[in-house]
Design a protein around this motif. Structure first.
Motif, PDB file in Angstrom:
ATOM      1  N   ALA A  74     -11.980  31.905  51.920  1.00 16.17           N
ATOM      2  CA  ALA A  74     -12.373  32.584  52.934  1.00 16.17           C
ATOM      3  C   ALA A  74     -11.861  33.434  53.638  1.00 16.17           C
ATOM      4  O   ALA A  74     -12.332  34.487  53.996  1.00 16.17           O
ATOM      5  CB  ALA A  74     -12.987  31.197  53.901  1.00 16.17           C
ATOM      6  N   HIS A  75     -10.273  33.494  53.791  1.00 13.92           N
ATOM      7  CA  HIS A  75      -9.427  34.185  54.466  1.00 13.92           C
ATOM      8  C   HIS A  75      -9.603  35.394  53.442  1.00 13.92           C
ATOM      9  O   HIS A  75      -9.285  36.853  53.826  1.00 13.92           O
ATOM     10  CB  HIS A  75      -8.276  33.669  54.883  1.00 13.92           C
ATOM     11  CG  HIS A  75      -7.929  32.957  55.870  1.00 13.92           C
ATOM     12  ND1 HIS A  75      -8.138  33.324  57.207  1.00 13.92           N
ATOM     13  CD2 HIS A  75      -7.585  31.558  55.946  1.00 13.92           C
ATOM     14  CE1 HIS A  75      -8.304  32.308  57.776  1.00 13.92           C
ATOM     15  NE2 HIS A  75      -7.471  31.337  57.437  1.00 13.92           N
ATOM     16  N   LEU A  76      -9.589  35.279  52.066  1.00 13.67           N
ATOM     17  CA  LEU A  76      -9.607  36.221  50.981  1.00 13.67           C
ATOM     18  C   LEU A  76     -10.637  37.178  51.574  1.00 13.67           C
ATOM     19  O   LEU A  76     -10.970  38.339  51.456  1.00 13.67           O
ATOM     20  CB  LEU A  76      -9.555  35.878  49.670  1.00 13.67           C
ATOM     21  CG  LEU A  76      -9.403  36.599  48.552  1.00 13.67           C
ATOM     22  CD1 LEU A  76      -8.237  37.701  48.511  1.00 13.67           C
ATOM     23  CD2 LEU A  76      -9.303  35.870  47.485  1.00 13.67           C
ATOM     24  N   LYS A  77     -11.886  36.587  51.463  1.00 16.84           N
ATOM     25  CA  LYS A  77     -13.071  37.059  51.575  1.00 16.84           C
ATOM     26  C   LYS A  77     -13.259  38.065  52.990  1.00 16.84           C
ATOM     27  O   LYS A  77     -13.638  39.140  53.135  1.00 16.84           O
ATOM     28  CB  LYS A  77     -14.348  36.358  51.542  1.00 16.84           C
ATOM     29  CG  LYS A  77     -14.712  35.973  49.988  1.00 16.84           C
ATOM     30  CD  LYS A  77     -16.056  35.177  49.957  1.00 16.84           C
ATOM     31  CE  LYS A  77     -16.118  34.977  48.599  1.00 16.84           C
ATOM     32  NZ  LYS A  77     -17.466  34.965  48.276  1.00 16.84           N
ATOM     33  N   LEU A 110      -4.865  31.255  41.052  1.00 21.65           N
ATOM     34  CA  LEU A 110      -5.951  32.219  40.933  1.00 21.65           C
ATOM     35  C   LEU A 110      -6.040  32.949  42.251  1.00 21.65           C
ATOM     36  O   LEU A 110      -6.346  34.003  42.198  1.00 21.65           O
ATOM     37  CB  LEU A 110      -7.457  31.521  40.609  1.00 21.65           C
ATOM     38  CG  LEU A 110      -8.298  32.677  40.558  1.00 21.65           C
ATOM     39  CD1 LEU A 110      -8.379  33.506  39.239  1.00 21.65           C
ATOM     40  CD2 LEU A 110      -9.488  31.577  40.206  1.00 21.65           C
ATOM     41  N   GLY A 111      -5.977  32.026  43.372  1.00 22.69           N
ATOM     42  CA  GLY A 111      -6.118  32.634  44.757  1.00 22.69           C
ATOM     43  C   GLY A 111      -4.882  33.318  45.102  1.00 22.69           C
ATOM     44  O   GLY A 111      -5.071  34.657  45.599  1.00 22.69           O
ATOM     45  N   PHE A 112      -3.796  33.126  44.565  1.00 19.36           N
ATOM     46  CA  PHE A 112      -2.737  34.163  44.740  1.00 19.36           C
ATOM     47  C   PHE A 112      -2.814  35.409  43.993  1.00 19.36           C
ATOM     48  O   PHE A 112      -2.498  36.566  44.673  1.00 19.36           O
ATOM     49  CB  PHE A 112      -1.427  33.579  43.961  1.00 19.36           C
ATOM     50  CG  PHE A 112      -0.582  32.589  44.911  1.00 19.36           C
ATOM     51  CD1 PHE A 112      -0.468  32.548  46.343  1.00 19.36           C
ATOM     52  CD2 PHE A 112      -0.351  31.315  44.148  1.00 19.36           C
ATOM     53  CE1 PHE A 112       0.323  31.570  46.937  1.00 19.36           C
ATOM     54  CE2 PHE A 112       0.416  30.369  45.144  1.00 19.36           C
ATOM     55  CZ  PHE A 112       0.729  30.376  46.375  1.00 19.36           C
ATOM     56  N   GLY A 113      -3.248  35.309  42.699  1.00 16.32           N
ATOM     57  CA  GLY A 113      -3.716  36.501  42.061  1.00 16.32           C
ATOM     58  C   GLY A 113      -4.710  37.300  42.727  1.00 16.32           C
ATOM     59  O   GLY A 113      -4.339  38.773  42.509  1.00 16.32           O
ATOM     60  N   TYR A 114      -5.671  37.004  43.062  1.00 12.63           N
ATOM     61  CA  TYR A 114      -6.708  37.695  43.558  1.00 12.63           C
ATOM     62  C   TYR A 114      -6.072  38.195  45.035  1.00 12.63           C
ATOM     63  O   TYR A 114      -6.574  39.520  45.124  1.00 12.63           O
ATOM     64  CB  TYR A 114      -7.885  36.855  43.868  1.00 12.63           C
ATOM     65  CG  TYR A 114      -9.253  37.536  43.660  1.00 12.63           C
ATOM     66  CD1 TYR A 114      -9.446  37.926  42.817  1.00 12.63           C
ATOM     67  CD2 TYR A 114     -10.044  37.505  44.684  1.00 12.63           C
ATOM     68  CE1 TYR A 114     -10.812  38.816  42.684  1.00 12.63           C
ATOM     69  CE2 TYR A 114     -11.199  38.177  44.837  1.00 12.63           C
ATOM     70  CZ  TYR A 114     -11.548  38.877  43.933  1.00 12.63           C
ATOM     71  OH  TYR A 114     -12.798  39.783  43.741  1.00 12.63           O
ATOM     72  N   THR A 115      -5.429  37.770  45.751  1.00 15.49           N
ATOM     73  CA  THR A 115      -4.881  37.932  47.038  1.00 15.49           C
ATOM     74  C   THR A 115      -3.999  39.120  46.653  1.00 15.49           C
ATOM     75  O   THR A 115      -3.999  40.302  47.313  1.00 15.49           O
ATOM     76  CB  THR A 115      -4.310  37.004  47.744  1.00 15.49           C
ATOM     77  OG1 THR A 115      -5.297  36.017  47.935  1.00 15.49           O
ATOM     78  CG2 THR A 115      -4.096  37.606  49.300  1.00 15.49           C
ATOM     79  N   PHE A 116      -3.151  38.924  45.669  1.00 15.71           N
ATOM     80  CA  PHE A 116      -2.156  40.049  45.355  1.00 15.71           C
ATOM     81  C   PHE A 116      -2.601  41.272  44.671  1.00 15.71           C
ATOM     82  O   PHE A 116      -2.243  42.476  45.094  1.00 15.71           O
ATOM     83  CB  PHE A 116      -0.843  39.532  44.479  1.00 15.71           C
ATOM     84  CG  PHE A 116       0.102  38.516  44.978  1.00 15.71           C
ATOM     85  CD1 PHE A 116       0.538  38.847  46.453  1.00 15.71           C
ATOM     86  CD2 PHE A 116       0.339  37.376  44.559  1.00 15.71           C
ATOM     87  CE1 PHE A 116       1.671  38.041  46.786  1.00 15.71           C
ATOM     88  CE2 PHE A 116       1.241  36.459  45.029  1.00 15.71           C
ATOM     89  CZ  PHE A 116       1.825  36.834  46.276  1.00 15.71           C
ATOM     90  N   ARG A 123       2.259  43.680  40.411  1.00 14.97           N
ATOM     91  CA  ARG A 123       3.109  42.567  39.394  1.00 14.97           C
ATOM     92  C   ARG A 123       2.749  41.277  39.642  1.00 14.97           C
ATOM     93  O   ARG A 123       2.883  40.359  38.774  1.00 14.97           O
ATOM     94  CB  ARG A 123       4.594  43.228  39.672  1.00 14.97           C
ATOM     95  CG  ARG A 123       5.826  42.410  39.053  1.00 14.97           C
ATOM     96  CD  ARG A 123       7.043  43.005  39.439  1.00 14.97           C
ATOM     97  NE  ARG A 123       7.478  42.626  40.788  1.00 14.97           N
ATOM     98  CZ  ARG A 123       7.564  41.425  41.362  1.00 14.97           C
ATOM     99  NH1 ARG A 123       7.600  40.454  40.514  1.00 14.97           N
ATOM    100  NH2 ARG A 123       7.947  41.371  42.538  1.00 14.97           N
ATOM    101  N   LEU A 124       3.002  41.019  40.897  1.00 14.89           N
ATOM    102  CA  LEU A 124       2.643  39.545  41.422  1.00 14.89           C
ATOM    103  C   LEU A 124       1.225  39.031  41.048  1.00 14.89           C
ATOM    104  O   LEU A 124       0.899  37.748  40.814  1.00 14.89           O
ATOM    105  CB  LEU A 124       2.711  39.320  42.922  1.00 14.89           C
ATOM    106  CG  LEU A 124       4.291  39.515  43.456  1.00 14.89           C
ATOM    107  CD1 LEU A 124       4.497  39.374  44.710  1.00 14.89           C
ATOM    108  CD2 LEU A 124       5.326  38.289  42.684  1.00 14.89           C
ATOM    109  N   ALA A 125       0.294  39.926  41.108  1.00 16.77           N
ATOM    110  CA  ALA A 125      -0.971  39.369  40.609  1.00 16.77           C
ATOM    111  C   ALA A 125      -1.071  39.150  39.235  1.00 16.77           C
ATOM    112  O   ALA A 125      -1.293  38.017  38.846  1.00 16.77           O
ATOM    113  CB  ALA A 125      -2.015  40.576  40.952  1.00 16.77           C
TER     114      ALA A 125
END
Length: 186
Positions: A74-77, A110-116, A123-125
């Motif tokens: 939700a925060h990502l969106k 997956l959440g980390f990747g999408y956020t990065f 690189r982090l993604a």
């Protein structure tokens, strides 16, 4: 050409942990509003669920992991990337309390990747998407659609890093898996 990772591997709603009926209802209402991009309502139901879970006699860590993951999405969106990262980190830290499953790790990475990716830290993604791919390969057959989506997401990050040849190779793998899984009618 615009490359961005696919959000279609974001959360399988059938995977939510077993909860009491009221908590399950709140979780599904939050997911419904998240899917409809009604973020204030999604946060409202997530806050109610977190309050209930925190007040429970015995803490249900699986439900808390699920809740932090959905809150992170939700925060990502909402483009609150720091808050999204905090939620995914909190979910992974639950490993101190219980052994979190591969699937729970997949969703956190997956959440980390999408956020990065959205923060343009490719690189982090790429590292996060590589972790998702590795965990999926231990869990599901190579022709599983989620593996194809993971290759796609990794390719997008690699392309942004300037590794066009490797990204192209991964996109060919992703397309082959998706063609196999979806059949000729897609």
């Amino acid at each position: 050409l615009k490359f961005s990772p696919s959000p279609s591997l974001l959360y399988d709603r059938s995977v939510s942990p077993p909860m009491n009926p009221k908590d399950t209802e709140l979780a599904h209402l939050a997911l419904k509003h998240l899917g409809n991009k009604a973020l204030p309502q999604a946060f409202h139901f997530l806050d109610q669920l977190l309050t209930r879970l925190e007040k429970a006699h015995e803490t249900d860590f699986r439900s808390l992991i699920f809740c932090f993951y959905v809150r992170g999405m939700a925060h990502l969106k909402a483009k609150s990337f720091d808050r999204a990262l905090t939620c995914f980190q909190t979910a992974l830290k639950m490993n101190d309390k219980i052994i979190i499953t591969r699937l729970e790790r997949i969703y956190c990475f997956l959440g980390f990747g999408y956020t990065f990716f959205h923060l343009e830290d490719y690189r982090l993604a790429a590292q996060s998407f590589q972790k998702v791919l590795s965990l999926l390969q231990e869990m599901v057959p190579v022709e599983d659609l989620s593996v194809g989506m993971a290759y796609n997401n990794l390719a997008c990050a690699l392309f942004k890093l300037g590794h066009a040849s490797l990204a192209h190779d991964y996109l060919k793998i992703a397309i082959a898996i998706l063609d196999l899984g979806l059949g000729p009618s897609h």
